[in-house]
Design a protein around this motif. Structure first.
Motif, PDB file in Angstrom:
ATOM      1  N   THR A  12       0.834  -1.202   0.000  1.00 26.33           N
ATOM      2  CA  THR A  12       0.000   0.000   0.000  1.00 26.33           C
ATOM      3  C   THR A  12       0.869   1.253   0.000  1.00 26.33           C
ATOM      4  OG1 THR A  12      -1.658  -1.207   1.283  1.00 26.33           O
ATOM      5  CG2 THR A  12      -1.873   1.183   1.198  1.00 26.33           C
ATOM      6  N   GLU A  13       1.936   1.226   0.791  1.00 30.06           N
ATOM      7  CA  GLU A  13       2.856   2.370   0.830  1.00 30.06           C
ATOM      8  C   GLU A  13       3.513   2.570  -0.534  1.00 30.06           C
ATOM      9  OE1 GLU A  13       5.553   1.535   3.983  1.00 30.06           O
ATOM     10  OE2 GLU A  13       4.064   1.922   5.542  1.00 30.06           O
ATOM     11  N   LYS A  14       3.873   1.450  -1.179  1.00 32.41           N
ATOM     12  CA  LYS A  14       4.502   1.540  -2.493  1.00 32.41           C
ATOM     13  C   LYS A  14       3.533   2.143  -3.511  1.00 32.41           C
ATOM     14  CE  LYS A  14       7.050  -1.093  -5.953  1.00 32.41           C
ATOM     15  NZ  LYS A  14       7.443   0.111  -6.598  1.00 32.41           N
ATOM     16  N   LEU A  15       2.280   1.722  -3.464  1.00 34.28           N
ATOM     17  CA  LEU A  15       1.288   2.286  -4.375  1.00 34.28           C
ATOM     18  C   LEU A  15       1.109   3.786  -4.137  1.00 34.28           C
ATOM     19  CD1 LEU A  15      -1.485  -0.475  -4.428  1.00 34.28           C
ATOM     20  CD2 LEU A  15       0.078   0.161  -6.274  1.00 34.28           C
ATOM     21  N   ALA A  16       1.073   4.167  -2.877  1.00 34.95           N
ATOM     22  CA  ALA A  16       0.930   5.589  -2.552  1.00 34.95           C
ATOM     23  C   ALA A  16       2.146   6.375  -3.040  1.00 34.95           C
ATOM     24  CB  ALA A  16       0.749   5.770  -1.048  1.00 34.95           C
ATOM     25  N   TYR A  17       3.334   5.812  -2.859  1.00 32.06           N
ATOM     26  CA  TYR A  17       4.571   6.465  -3.308  1.00 32.06           C
ATOM     27  C   TYR A  17       4.578   6.588  -4.830  1.00 32.06           C
ATOM     28  CZ  TYR A  17       9.479   7.193  -4.363  1.00 32.06           C
ATOM     29  OH  TYR A  17      10.659   7.680  -4.863  1.00 32.06           O
ATOM     30  N   ASP A  18       4.247   5.504  -5.520  1.00 32.71           N
ATOM     31  CA  ASP A  18       4.221   5.525  -6.986  1.00 32.71           C
ATOM     32  C   ASP A  18       3.214   6.552  -7.502  1.00 32.71           C
ATOM     33  OD1 ASP A  18       6.160   3.579  -7.069  1.00 32.71           O
ATOM     34  OD2 ASP A  18       4.751   1.923  -7.464  1.00 32.71           O
ATOM     35  N   SER A  19       2.089   6.632  -6.836  1.00 33.30           N
ATOM     36  CA  SER A  19       1.075   7.606  -7.224  1.00 33.30           C
ATOM     37  C   SER A  19       1.595   9.036  -7.041  1.00 33.30           C
ATOM     38  CB  SER A  19      -0.193   7.396  -6.398  1.00 33.30           C
ATOM     39  OG  SER A  19      -1.141   8.374  -6.692  1.00 33.30           O
ATOM     40  N   ALA A  20       2.278   9.281  -5.926  1.00 32.59           N
ATOM     41  CA  ALA A  20       2.837  10.612  -5.658  1.00 32.59           C
ATOM     42  C   ALA A  20       3.914  10.964  -6.682  1.00 32.59           C
ATOM     43  CB  ALA A  20       3.402  10.671  -4.240  1.00 32.59           C
ATOM     44  N   VAL A  21       4.751   9.987  -7.041  1.00 37.80           N
ATOM     45  CA  VAL A  21       5.806  10.208  -8.039  1.00 37.80           C
ATOM     46  C   VAL A  21       5.178  10.523  -9.390  1.00 37.80           C
ATOM     47  CG1 VAL A  21       7.661   9.072  -9.331  1.00 37.80           C
ATOM     48  CG2 VAL A  21       7.566   8.852  -6.855  1.00 37.80           C
ATOM     49  N   ARG A  22       4.150   9.782  -9.756  1.00 37.22           N
ATOM     50  CA  ARG A  22       3.473  10.003 -11.040  1.00 37.22           C
ATOM     51  C   ARG A  22       2.848  11.402 -11.076  1.00 37.22           C
ATOM     52  NH1 ARG A  22       0.007   6.166 -10.842  1.00 37.22           N
ATOM     53  NH2 ARG A  22      -1.832   7.417 -10.413  1.00 37.22           N
ATOM     54  N   LYS A  23       2.222  11.816  -9.982  1.00 34.06           N
ATOM     55  CA  LYS A  23       1.628  13.151  -9.924  1.00 34.06           C
ATOM     56  C   LYS A  23       2.701  14.232 -10.066  1.00 34.06           C
ATOM     57  CE  LYS A  23      -2.555  12.510  -7.175  1.00 34.06           C
ATOM     58  NZ  LYS A  23      -3.222  12.849  -5.904  1.00 34.06           N
ATOM     59  N   LYS A  24       3.832  14.020  -9.385  1.00 32.10           N
ATOM     60  CA  LYS A  24       4.921  14.999  -9.433  1.00 32.10           C
ATOM     61  C   LYS A  24       5.476  15.115 -10.852  1.00 32.10           C
ATOM     62  CE  LYS A  24       7.863  17.733  -7.401  1.00 32.10           C
ATOM     63  NZ  LYS A  24       7.473  19.001  -6.852  1.00 32.10           N
ATOM     64  N   LYS A  25       5.661  13.992 -11.531  1.00 33.49           N
ATOM     65  CA  LYS A  25       6.165  14.005 -12.909  1.00 33.49           C
ATOM     66  C   LYS A  25       5.188  14.706 -13.839  1.00 33.49           C
ATOM     67  CE  LYS A  25       9.160   9.959 -12.890  1.00 33.49           C
ATOM     68  NZ  LYS A  25       9.400   8.612 -13.427  1.00 33.49           N
ATOM     69  N   LEU A  26       3.904  14.428 -13.676  1.00 31.23           N
ATOM     70  CA  LEU A  26       2.896  15.093 -14.502  1.00 31.23           C
ATOM     71  C   LEU A  26       2.882  16.595 -14.252  1.00 31.23           C
ATOM     72  CD1 LEU A  26      -0.076  12.556 -14.335  1.00 31.23           C
ATOM     73  CD2 LEU A  26       1.343  13.094 -16.313  1.00 31.23           C
ATOM     74  N   GLN A  27       3.025  16.989 -13.003  1.00 33.02           N
ATOM     75  CA  GLN A  27       3.063  18.413 -12.662  1.00 33.02           C
ATOM     76  C   GLN A  27       4.274  19.082 -13.296  1.00 33.02           C
ATOM     77  OE1 GLN A  27       0.640  20.038 -11.103  1.00 33.02           O
ATOM     78  NE2 GLN A  27       1.723  21.958 -11.378  1.00 33.02           N
ATOM     79  N   GLN A  28       5.438  18.435 -13.247  1.00 35.69           N
ATOM     80  CA  GLN A  28       6.643  18.993 -13.859  1.00 35.69           C
ATOM     81  C   GLN A  28       6.484  19.099 -15.377  1.00 35.69           C
ATOM     82  OE1 GLN A  28       9.680  16.337 -12.447  1.00 35.69           O
ATOM     83  NE2 GLN A  28      10.115  17.570 -10.630  1.00 35.69           N
ATOM     84  N   GLU A  29       5.902  18.093 -15.971  1.00 37.82           N
ATOM     85  CA  GLU A  29       5.687  18.101 -17.412  1.00 37.82           C
ATOM     86  C   GLU A  29       4.720  19.227 -17.801  1.00 37.82           C
ATOM     87  OE1 GLU A  29       4.001  15.016 -20.736  1.00 37.82           O
ATOM     88  OE2 GLU A  29       5.083  14.179 -19.024  1.00 37.82           O
TER      89      GLU A  29
END
Length: 100
Positions: A12-29
């Motif tokens: 669950t923590e990994k999914l939350a982390y992956d989701s946060a990373v994906r959001k951050k990458k999308l925001q940067q893009e």
């Protein structure tokens, strides 16, 4: 039984982390795309402004030629004074400065 619970929480923590990373990458893009779009729009505005200036100059040049008043720009440069660094000034110059 405890091992299963810890792996589930880790997943669950990994999914939350992956989701946060994906959001951050999308925001940067998205930020990068906005910068590129703004830069492009600024360049378009500059081009329009330069084109308008050139058009006005051409119209002004054509109107001036019709009236016979085409003035060529001339730049007169003044001569630079020769530097006397390291040399003593002649007494005649100094006497003129202090006597007047």
């Amino acid at each position: 039984r405890e091992a299963v619970v810890s792996t589930q929480s880790t997943g669950t923590e990994k999914l939350a982390y992956d989701s946060a990373v994906r959001k951050k990458k999308l925001q940067q893009e998205l930020t990068q795309v906005k910068k590129e779009t703004n830069f492009y729009l600024e360049q378009v505005d500059k081009k329009k402004m330069i084109s308008a200036i050139k058009r006005k100059r051409e119209e002004k040049g054509v109107a001036g030629e019709a009236a016979g008043n085409v003035a060529e720009p001339s730049a007169k440069q003044r001569q630079l004074a020769v530097s006397n660094k390291g040399k003593a000034l002649p007494n005649s110059i100094l006497s003129n400065v202090f006597t007047q």
